[in-house]
Design an enzyme around this catalytic site. Structure first.
Site, PDB file in Angstrom:
ATOM      1  N   LYS A 194       0.767  -1.268  -0.150  1.00 59.19           N
ATOM      2  CA  LYS A 194       0.086   0.090  -0.039  1.00 59.19           C
ATOM      3  C   LYS A 194       0.846   1.355   0.059  1.00 59.19           C
ATOM      4  O   LYS A 194       1.958   1.391   0.307  1.00 59.19           O
ATOM      5  CB  LYS A 194      -1.011  -0.149   1.070  1.00 59.19           C
ATOM      6  CG  LYS A 194      -2.173  -0.964   0.750  1.00 59.19           C
ATOM      7  CD  LYS A 194      -3.392  -0.828   1.444  1.00 59.19           C
ATOM      8  CE  LYS A 194      -4.304  -1.824   0.864  1.00 59.19           C
ATOM      9  NZ  LYS A 194      -5.330  -2.066   1.902  1.00 59.19           N
ATOM     10  N   ARG A 220      -3.745 -10.289   4.759  1.00 53.41           N
ATOM     11  CA  ARG A 220      -4.168 -10.194   3.411  1.00 53.41           C
ATOM     12  C   ARG A 220      -2.953  -9.523   2.458  1.00 53.41           C
ATOM     13  O   ARG A 220      -2.644  -8.468   2.607  1.00 53.41           O
ATOM     14  CB  ARG A 220      -5.323  -9.300   3.128  1.00 53.41           C
ATOM     15  CG  ARG A 220      -6.072  -9.347   1.697  1.00 53.41           C
ATOM     16  CD  ARG A 220      -7.190  -8.288   1.684  1.00 53.41           C
ATOM     17  NE  ARG A 220      -7.695  -8.187   0.228  1.00 53.41           N
ATOM     18  CZ  ARG A 220      -7.030  -7.450  -0.714  1.00 53.41           C
ATOM     19  NH1 ARG A 220      -6.092  -6.883  -0.605  1.00 53.41           N
ATOM     20  NH2 ARG A 220      -7.757  -7.514  -2.195  1.00 53.41           N
TER      21      ARG A 220
HETATM   22  N1  HH2 Z   1      -7.438  -3.689   0.383  1.00 52.87           N
HETATM   23  C1  HH2 Z   1      -7.814  -3.822  -0.723  1.00 52.87           C
HETATM   24  C2  HH2 Z   1      -8.726  -4.310  -1.175  1.00 52.87           C
HETATM   25  N2  HH2 Z   1      -9.782  -5.200  -0.175  1.00 52.87           N
HETATM   26  N3  HH2 Z   1     -10.014  -5.812   1.778  1.00 52.87           N
HETATM   27  C3  HH2 Z   1      -9.831  -5.935   2.974  1.00 52.87           C
HETATM   28  N4  HH2 Z   1     -10.543  -6.756   3.957  1.00 52.87           N
HETATM   29  N5  HH2 Z   1      -8.687  -5.206   3.530  1.00 52.87           N
HETATM   30  C4  HH2 Z   1      -7.870  -4.491   2.879  1.00 52.87           C
HETATM   31  O1  HH2 Z   1      -7.019  -3.881   3.171  1.00 52.87           O
HETATM   32  C5  HH2 Z   1      -8.170  -4.429   1.330  1.00 52.87           C
HETATM   33  C6  HH2 Z   1      -9.370  -5.283   0.927  1.00 52.87           C
HETATM   34  C7  HH2 Z   1      -7.011  -3.056  -1.768  1.00 52.87           C
HETATM   35  O2  HH2 Z   1      -5.704  -3.763  -2.301  1.00 52.87           O
HETATM   36  P1  HH2 Z   1      -5.907  -4.677  -3.549  1.00 52.87           P
HETATM   37  O3  HH2 Z   1      -6.817  -5.582  -3.709  1.00 52.87           O
HETATM   38  O4  HH2 Z   1      -4.237  -4.962  -3.953  1.00 52.87           O
HETATM   39  O5  HH2 Z   1      -6.009  -3.121  -4.538  1.00 52.87           O
HETATM   40  P2  HH2 Z   1      -7.353  -2.919  -5.635  1.00 52.87           P
HETATM   41  O6  HH2 Z   1      -8.197  -2.581  -4.407  1.00 52.87           O
HETATM   42  O7  HH2 Z   1      -6.474  -1.736  -6.562  1.00 52.87           O
HETATM   43  O8  HH2 Z   1      -7.669  -3.934  -6.500  1.00 52.87           O
END
Ligand code: HH2
Length: 257
Positions: free
Chosen positions: A204, A238
């Site tokens: 992040k 995660r």
């Molecule tokens: N962060 C993201 C997406 N879903 N769910 C939970 N429970 N906690 C988190 O911190 C979280 C989440 C964002 O990360 P990522 O999926 O890598 O990116 P994007 O939203 O751009 O697909």
């Protein structure tokens, strides 16, 4: 929890796994690397992201979820949409990971109650298009904690069993650098909510704010945040880079006893 982003625009791996075959192969690799759960998402929630339609999101995630469930994986679906959650549970997903904590589609609670599915409730201030525009808190930990307590009550009122609820302070969702650092530093204060804690710090932007690194170059920062979160009582991490995080967790857990 290994991340499988079936999206064209996720902040660190957008487009890599949009093809279902690639998403399934990637998920299987994460499972071999040590992920107990695969979190499959079809909509980016990065700052500035626009919502996609339920039909578009479903078209992205369903083939990947079906393939991964068929291969024996435990799958959570990263969605805030009732229709997507419903279809995902129908093909064998076991957990709904809702970054809006039931505020987008409150009916997700009833669905999880009826199906006996797990439910992740995450804190977010605002919504992805604008959430990083100068978020302000008096005390970020107290406010996140009060929010998660209130959302837990909403889920319980809809019939979700307490044992099936996990809570997440939402690192990077409507928080500036200091808010994210403080949440990680004082994560232990959320233990009194009495539910397992999920932490998503992987790659992040707060890591990049500390050392100017690009999103694909934040593994060291991800590990640092994850190890310290573990020490503060996190239960589920995660992450994108499961092999490295799993090794770090094994060693950290061995040291912590
Ligand atoms: N962060 C993201 C997406 N879903 N769910 C939970 N429970 N906690 C988190 O911190 C979280 C989440 C964002 O990360 P990522 O999926 O890598 O990116 P994007 O939203 O751009 O697909």
């Amino acid at each position: 929890m290994g991340i499988v982003n079936v999206t064209p625009d996720s902040f660190s791996d957008g487009g890599l796994y949009l093809d279902p075959e690639r998403a399934i192969a990637h998920g299987q690799k994460l499972a071999r690397d040590g992920a107990a759960i695969l979190d499959v998402g079809g909509e980016s929630t990065r700052p500035g992201a626009e919502e996609v339609s339920a039909a578009e999101e479903l078209g992205r995630v369903l083939p990947a979820i079906e393939g991964l469930v068929g291969a024996g994986a435990a799958v959570s679906v990263d969605t805030s949409k009732l229709a997507v959650a419903e279809a995902a549970l129908e093909v064998g997903a076991e957990i709904v990971n809702d970054v809006t904590a039931l505020r987008h589609d409150p009916e997700i609670a009833g669905l999880c109650a009826e199906r006996g599915a797990g439910l992740v409730l995450m804190h977010m201030r605002g919504a992805p298009p604008t959430m990083q525009e100068s978020p302000v808190y008096d005390d970020v930990v107290d406010e996140v904690k009060a929010f998660l307590a209130e959302r837990t009550e909403a889920a319980l009122a809809a019939g979700v069993e307490e044992e099936r609820i996990w809570l997440d302070p939402g690192i990077g969702f409507g928080k500036d650098l200091e808010h994210n650092l403080e949440l990680l530093r004082r994560l232990g204060e959320l233990r009194s909510l009495g539910r397992p804690l999920v932490i998503g710090a992987s790659r992040k932007s707060f890591i990049g704010m500390v050392d100017d690194s690009a999103s694909r170059e934040r593994l060291g920062g991800t590990i640092a945040a994850s190890v310290l979160a573990l020490a503060e009582g996190a239960d589920v991490l995660r992450v994108h880079d499961v092999a490295q995080a799993a090794q770090a967790m094994r060693v950290a857990a061995a040291i912590l006893g």
